[in-house]
Design an enzyme around this catalytic site. Structure first.
Site, PDB file in Angstrom:
ATOM      1  N   ARG A 288      59.455  22.879  44.186  1.00 32.44           N
ATOM      2  CA  ARG A 288      59.581  22.882  45.641  1.00 32.44           C
ATOM      3  C   ARG A 288      60.203  24.190  46.111  1.00 32.44           C
ATOM      4  O   ARG A 288      60.892  24.882  45.369  1.00 32.44           O
ATOM      5  CB  ARG A 288      60.401  21.696  46.127  1.00 32.44           C
ATOM      6  CG  ARG A 288      61.865  21.649  45.677  1.00 32.44           C
ATOM      7  CD  ARG A 288      62.790  22.455  46.583  1.00 32.44           C
ATOM      8  NE  ARG A 288      64.191  22.157  46.354  1.00 32.44           N
ATOM      9  CZ  ARG A 288      65.184  23.021  46.508  1.00 32.44           C
ATOM     10  NH1 ARG A 288      64.937  24.275  46.865  1.00 32.44           N
ATOM     11  NH2 ARG A 288      66.434  22.670  46.302  1.00 32.44           N
TER      12      ARG A 288
ATOM     13  N   CYS B 163      71.584  26.005  52.921  1.00 31.31           N
ATOM     14  CA  CYS B 163      72.593  26.128  51.873  1.00 31.31           C
ATOM     15  C   CYS B 163      72.395  27.450  51.130  1.00 31.31           C
ATOM     16  O   CYS B 163      71.284  27.724  50.655  1.00 31.31           O
ATOM     17  CB  CYS B 163      72.497  24.963  50.896  1.00 31.31           C
ATOM     18  SG  CYS B 163      73.745  25.023  49.580  1.00 31.31           S
TER      19      CYS B 163
ATOM     20  N   THR C 114      73.084  28.355  48.250  1.00 34.28           N
ATOM     21  CA  THR C 114      72.706  28.230  46.840  1.00 34.28           C
ATOM     22  C   THR C 114      71.198  28.286  46.662  1.00 34.28           C
ATOM     23  O   THR C 114      70.712  28.515  45.548  1.00 34.28           O
ATOM     24  CB  THR C 114      73.231  26.917  46.228  1.00 34.28           C
ATOM     25  OG1 THR C 114      72.626  25.806  46.888  1.00 34.28           O
ATOM     26  CG2 THR C 114      74.744  26.820  46.366  1.00 34.28           C
TER      27      THR C 114
ATOM     28  N   ARG D 107      70.768  17.526  36.138  1.00 33.57           N
ATOM     29  CA  ARG D 107      71.189  16.537  37.141  1.00 33.57           C
ATOM     30  C   ARG D 107      70.694  15.161  36.728  1.00 33.57           C
ATOM     31  O   ARG D 107      69.867  15.025  35.835  1.00 33.57           O
ATOM     32  CB  ARG D 107      70.607  16.865  38.524  1.00 33.57           C
ATOM     33  CG  ARG D 107      70.965  18.228  39.072  1.00 33.57           C
ATOM     34  CD  ARG D 107      70.359  18.425  40.438  1.00 33.57           C
ATOM     35  NE  ARG D 107      70.635  19.731  41.012  1.00 33.57           N
ATOM     36  CZ  ARG D 107      70.262  20.123  42.221  1.00 33.57           C
ATOM     37  NH1 ARG D 107      69.580  19.307  42.992  1.00 33.57           N
ATOM     38  NH2 ARG D 107      70.564  21.314  42.677  1.00 33.57           N
TER      39      ARG D 107
END
Length: 356
Positions: free
Chosen positions: A127, A272, A274, A309
């Site tokens: 993505r 964000c 990041t 994650r």
């Protein structure tokens, strides 16, 4: 002097500063770089769309366990509040300089299937995030602006054809069968992330938000989630080649009808920091019970510039040795370099699992 509820912007920021410094458990990049000198230099500045430094750091103050602690309230935040953003970006990404866009030549790209028997890789997903020029980011966008942005994007979606052609489903008024199916498919984005909540990421929820997906649900676009657009290509199995090339085609069509914020140094601008640079997050859900039981599992992945994650995203758990493994580096590399690094890293993970 600019004020917030009768309190000057600088006074409010000094309160934030004291709260962060007095919290021994907080070690965020915000805390490390948010100094009184920074407050003095940029504390009273306001962007053209009305965003303040307080808007950018509110989440990091309310959530001291945040690793980064800062969001860009709009695109101008990255330049107006650069004395705070720049050192945080450089610390996180290891670079403040991003190369030109290069997705590679689709005619010569050829990623072999990493797991043709399906023993390890369950699914592959790539993505990118994009924000549309002329609109504030999620935290400060108005309802009218959200509606105008949604209309603009919906028009662009009509230009998809062939395997990319699909359906747009707005979140407001979504019927139960559609909602239930999207939840079952794990496609429906929802509220619930406290970091994003504090940053204003759910502003005017669910107004102006929706999901586009093609007939096979291998190409999706989230509208007005964290960024204006999250463009997603995905499928079961380990076919990086088809997933990446589908994403390339989708982005190319959108760019013919919508202009996105991009900075010569920072790359594509995102809510964000990041996600700056390529904004690419390429990930696999991968079953590695032997490797994941090793005490140095996450360190091994970090050594490959990969991030681990839970299978339901950041701050979630995992079961059965199945993890979401993705690229950590987004800035300082071209798009094709990010994908190659991810691909090579997953190759080594599978080889390590086999050896145990």
């Amino acid at each position: 002097m600019s004020e917030e509820g009768g309190v000057s912007l600088k006074e409010n920021l000094l309160t934030y500063y004291d709260k962060l410094q007095c919290d021994p458990c907080c070690n965020s990049l915000l805390k490390q770089n948010f100094t009184k000198d920074v407050i003095e230099e940029i504390g009273n500045k306001v962007t053209n769309s009305g965003c303040t430094l307080s808007d950018c750091i509110k989440s990091g103050v309310e959530n001291p366990d945040s690793s980064t602690g800062i969001y860009a309230a709009d695109a101008e935040s990255y330049t107006l509040f650069a004395p705070l953003f720049r050192p945080i970006i450089e610390k996180y990404h290891g670079s403040i300089k991003h190369p030109f866009v290069d997705f590679g030549n689709p005619e010569t790209i050829n990623f072999a299937n990493l797991d043709p028997t399906g023993e390890y890789i369950i699914s592959t997903r790539i993505r990118v995030g994009r924000n549309v020029e002329g609109y504030p980011f999620t935290a400060t966008i108005s309802r009218d602006q959200q509606e105008a942005l949604e209309t603009k994007i919906k028009e662009a979606l009509t230009h998809f054809d062939g395997d990319l052609e699909g359906t747009y489903c707005p979140l407001p008024g979504m019927d139960d069968p559609t909602r239930d199916q999207l939840v079952e498919d794990h496609f429906l984005f929802q509220q619930g992330d406290r970091f994003l909540q504090s940053a204003g990421g759910y502003r005017n929820w669910p107004h102006g938000r929706g999901i586009f997906f093609n007939k096979t649900k291998t190409f999706l676009i989230w509208i007005n989630e964290e960024d204006h657009l999250r463009i997603i290509s995905m499928e079961q199995g380990a076919n990086f080649d088809s997933v990446y090339k589908r994403l390339m085609r989708g982005i190319k069509i959108l760019e013919q009808h919508v202009s996105f914020y991009r900075d010569d140094e920072l790359g594509y601008l995102t809510f964000c920091p990041t996600n700056l640079g390529t904004t690419i997050r390429a990930s696999v859900h991968i079953k590695i019970p032997k490797l994941s039981s090793q005490p140095n599992f996450k360190e091994f992945c970090l050594g490959l510039n990969l991030q681990v994650r839970g299978t339901h995203g950041e701050h979630t758990d995992t079961k059965g040795g199945v993890y979401d493994v993705s690229n950590k580096r987004r800035m300082g590399l071209t798009e094709i370099e990010v994908i190659r690094e991810m691909y090579n890293g997953i190759t080594q993970i599978i080889e390590k699992e086999k050896s145990l």
